[in-house]
Design a protein around this motif. Structure first.
Motif, mmCIF file in Angstrom:
data_model
loop_
_atom_site.group_PDB
_atom_site.id
_atom_site.type_symbol
_atom_site.label_atom_id
_atom_site.label_comp_id
_atom_site.label_asym_id
_atom_site.label_seq_id
_atom_site.Cartn_x
_atom_site.Cartn_y
_atom_site.Cartn_z
ATOM 1 N N ALA A 178 0.831 -1.207 0.000
ATOM 2 C CA ALA A 178 0.000 0.000 0.000
ATOM 3 C C ALA A 178 0.865 1.258 0.000
ATOM 4 N N LEU A 179 1.896 1.273 0.836
ATOM 5 C CA LEU A 179 2.795 2.429 0.872
ATOM 6 C C LEU A 179 3.457 2.645 -0.482
ATOM 7 N N ALA A 180 3.882 1.561 -1.099
ATOM 8 C CA ALA A 180 4.585 1.671 -2.376
ATOM 9 C C ALA A 180 3.674 2.164 -3.501
ATOM 10 N N GLY A 181 2.430 1.738 -3.495
ATOM 11 C CA GLY A 181 1.516 2.096 -4.573
ATOM 12 C C GLY A 181 0.749 3.386 -4.371
ATOM 13 N N TRP A 182 0.632 3.814 -3.142
ATOM 14 C CA TRP A 182 -0.236 4.963 -2.845
ATOM 15 C C TRP A 182 0.286 6.254 -3.457
ATOM 16 N N TRP A 183 1.598 6.383 -3.602
ATOM 17 C CA TRP A 183 2.164 7.588 -4.222
ATOM 18 C C TRP A 183 1.578 7.800 -5.608
ATOM 19 N N TYR A 184 1.330 6.698 -6.314
ATOM 20 C CA TYR A 184 0.825 6.791 -7.688
ATOM 21 C C TYR A 184 -0.686 6.733 -7.749
ATOM 22 N N ALA A 185 -1.308 6.271 -6.667
ATOM 23 C CA ALA A 185 -2.770 6.232 -6.633
ATOM 24 C C ALA A 185 -3.351 7.617 -6.408
ATOM 25 N N VAL A 186 -2.693 8.404 -5.557
ATOM 26 C CA VAL A 186 -3.202 9.749 -5.238
ATOM 27 C C VAL A 186 -2.069 10.780 -5.304
ATOM 28 N N PRO A 187 -1.534 11.023 -6.491
ATOM 29 C CA PRO A 187 -0.433 11.989 -6.599
ATOM 30 C C PRO A 187 -0.838 13.392 -6.159
ATOM 31 N N GLN A 188 -2.121 13.714 -6.310
ATOM 32 C CA GLN A 188 -2.584 15.037 -5.891
ATOM 33 C C GLN A 188 -2.429 15.226 -4.382
#
Length: 197
Positions: free
Chosen positions: A154-164
């Protein structure tokens, strides 16, 4: 001239991946996928059936790619967990469509996703790697293995899930991919470090 079925399927899946990532299952049409690939729509139906089956096939392919590209089998310490998180982060950076496809699938709120048993097996192997490391006292067992594995992904993917969100949380000094990756690997390493206090 013989029709190259494998190449046609590849082009159709490539087109479908881009369309589904951009518009989700509901906002994508088979006609637009076929047109983007430059291939007759009837061939798309012949090879993949309906739109839901095509979406499932596309997502399964993308998940197989990330599982092959970023395996987790042996975690010999907290730094290995941090390195794994960094490798997942790098994969998402290079393949942003994966994050979008997973988000679109999550919005469908299905009681069971297509091929869930097979996909679950892939995640079970990841959890087992964390569990083996915990039982060997190589990483912290403060957090159950399944939760720790999920948190790292989750930590690794979240940067790209919610860049805003990342942008808004760094208003004066925007984060960069390098600084985000460093923060992630440090956090994942700390999560896996046994508490000694």
């Amino acid at each position: 001239m013989a029709w190259n079925t494998a190449e046609t399927k590849r082009r159709l899946k490539e087109s479908a991946t881009a369309e589904f990532a951009a518009h989700g299952l509901g906002g994508t049409t088979m006609e637009r996928i076929a047109r983007r690939a430059g291939i007759n729509k009837e061939r798309l139906y012949t090879y993949f059936g309906d739109k839901s089956k095509l979406f499932a096939a596309v997502l399964a392919d993308e998940l197989n790619k990330v599982a092959a590209a970023v395996p987790v089998e042996h975690l010999d310490g907290p730094e290995a967990v941090g390195a794994y998180a960094g490798a997942v982060f790098d994969y998402h950076a290079a393949h942003p469509e994966l994050t979008r496809l997973l988000l679109w699938e999550g919005l469908l709120d299905l009681p069971q996703v297509p091929e869930e048993p097979a996909r679950g097996e892939t995640y079970r192997r990841k959890v087992e790697a964390f569990d083996r490391a915990q039982r060997a006292k190589l990483i912290s067992d403060d957090i159950p293995a399944a939760d720790l594995a999920f948190l790292v992904l989750a930590l690794a993917g979240w940067w790209y899930a919610v860049p805003q969100m990342a942008r808004m949380m760094h208003p004066g000094e925007p984060s960069t991919p390098a600084s985000s990756r460093t923060a992630l690997t440090r956090a994942a390493t700390k999560l896996a470090t046994p508490f000694t206090g």
